[in-house]
Design an enzyme around this catalytic site. Structure first.
Site, PDB file in Angstrom:
ATOM      1  N   MET A  11       0.539  -1.658   0.087  1.00 58.47           N
ATOM      2  CA  MET A  11       0.028  -0.546   0.045  1.00 58.47           C
ATOM      3  C   MET A  11       1.164   0.955  -0.155  1.00 58.47           C
ATOM      4  SD  MET A  11      -3.288  -0.470   2.319  1.00 58.47           S
ATOM      5  CE  MET A  11      -4.178   0.626   1.873  1.00 58.47           C
ATOM      6  N   SER A  16      -2.887   3.793  -7.589  1.00 58.65           N
ATOM      7  CA  SER A  16      -3.720   4.805  -8.480  1.00 58.65           C
ATOM      8  C   SER A  16      -2.956   5.792  -9.200  1.00 58.65           C
ATOM      9  CB  SER A  16      -4.913   4.703  -6.941  1.00 58.65           C
ATOM     10  OG  SER A  16      -5.419   3.406  -7.170  1.00 58.65           O
ATOM     11  N   GLU A  88      -7.075  -1.950  -8.211  1.00 60.14           N
ATOM     12  CA  GLU A  88      -7.558  -3.241  -7.383  1.00 60.14           C
ATOM     13  C   GLU A  88      -7.415  -4.554  -8.236  1.00 60.14           C
ATOM     14  OE1 GLU A  88      -7.538  -2.233  -4.146  1.00 60.14           O
ATOM     15  OE2 GLU A  88      -7.900   0.041  -4.260  1.00 60.14           O
ATOM     16  N   GLN A  90      -5.820  -6.709  -7.434  1.00 59.41           N
ATOM     17  CA  GLN A  90      -5.108  -7.915  -5.899  1.00 59.41           C
ATOM     18  C   GLN A  90      -7.490  -8.522  -6.330  1.00 59.41           C
ATOM     19  OE1 GLN A  90      -5.658  -4.815  -5.460  1.00 59.41           O
ATOM     20  NE2 GLN A  90      -6.095  -4.112  -3.695  1.00 59.41           N
ATOM     21  N   GLY A 173      -9.685  -0.210   3.685  1.00 55.28           N
ATOM     22  CA  GLY A 173      -9.356   0.148   5.052  1.00 55.28           C
ATOM     23  C   GLY A 173      -8.178   0.901   4.018  1.00 55.28           C
ATOM     24  N   HIS A 185       9.714  -5.795   9.602  1.00 56.13           N
ATOM     25  CA  HIS A 185       9.546  -5.157  10.842  1.00 56.13           C
ATOM     26  C   HIS A 185       8.194  -5.827  10.291  1.00 56.13           C
ATOM     27  CE1 HIS A 185      12.261  -1.913  10.699  1.00 56.13           C
ATOM     28  NE2 HIS A 185      12.253  -2.155  12.303  1.00 56.13           N
TER      29      HIS A 185
END
Length: 193
Positions: A11, A16, A88, A90, A173, A185
């Protein structure tokens, strides 16, 4: 010769924005494009692709049962197309990725699909899985972790900011729910906890 492209990332890498810029470039040269996005992501309104920096465009919606080949073929018959954009990606099904391959191979229309590679548990989405396997060109868009290293994982957080380690794969979200991180991380929070 048309090809199927998959632009993937974690993300906040600007997927986009890149899609909207590419679509604009086609239109600026007098070419006809169509944009599709997942119906389940309506954070910025239904039938819209919107980037975090404020760019936006109208889009056709696809759902799990949408036959993308038939939809694109009908649009192409009405007004010949130079390119199809999928945001989008996925959320595409295996069948829909096959349909996009058919758009490229039979209609000779380039398809540029943009989406996440993996979910919050580092598992591939169905659409991403088959795009990674079948696309003609793979392009990684990059973003960074809070430490400055390349982020290629996404951590989901609940409403209290706690890391989520189980749940449904799909939960729409933004920055309020997800954070892109490097493997180190991500592993510390998700795999080793």
């Amino acid at each position: 010769m048309a090809q199927l492209y998959f632009y993937y990332s974690a993300m906040n890498a600007g997927k986009s924005t890149a899609l909207l810029q590419s679509a604009y470039n086609y239109k600026e040269r007098g070419m006809h494009v169509e944009i599709f996005t997942a119906a389940l992501d309506d954070r910025y309104g239904r039938g819209k692709v919107t980037s975090r920096i404020g760019l936006h465009a109208d889009a056709h919606l696809f759902q799990a049962e949408t036959d993308l080949f038939s939809a694109i073929e009908a649009l192409h018959t009405a007004s010949p197309m130079n390119c199809v954009f999928i945001d989008e990606a996925q959320f595409l099904s295996k069948a829909q990725v096959k349909q996009l391959c058919k758009v490229v191979d039979e209609l000779n229309i380039p398809v540029l699909a943009y989406g996440l590679r993996t979910d919050f548990l580092a598992e591939t989405f169905a659409g991403s899985h088959y795009l990674l396997a079948w696309a003609d060109k793979l392009v990684e868009l990059k973003t960074i972790c809070h430490c400055g290293r390349k982020a290629n994982f996404v951590v989901r957080r609940d409403e209290n900011g706690r890391v989520v380690r189980e749940g449904e794969q799909v939960q729409v979200g933004g920055n309020d729910s997800y954070e892109s991180m490097c493997r180190k991380h991500f592993a510390e929070l998700v795999w080793e906890s």
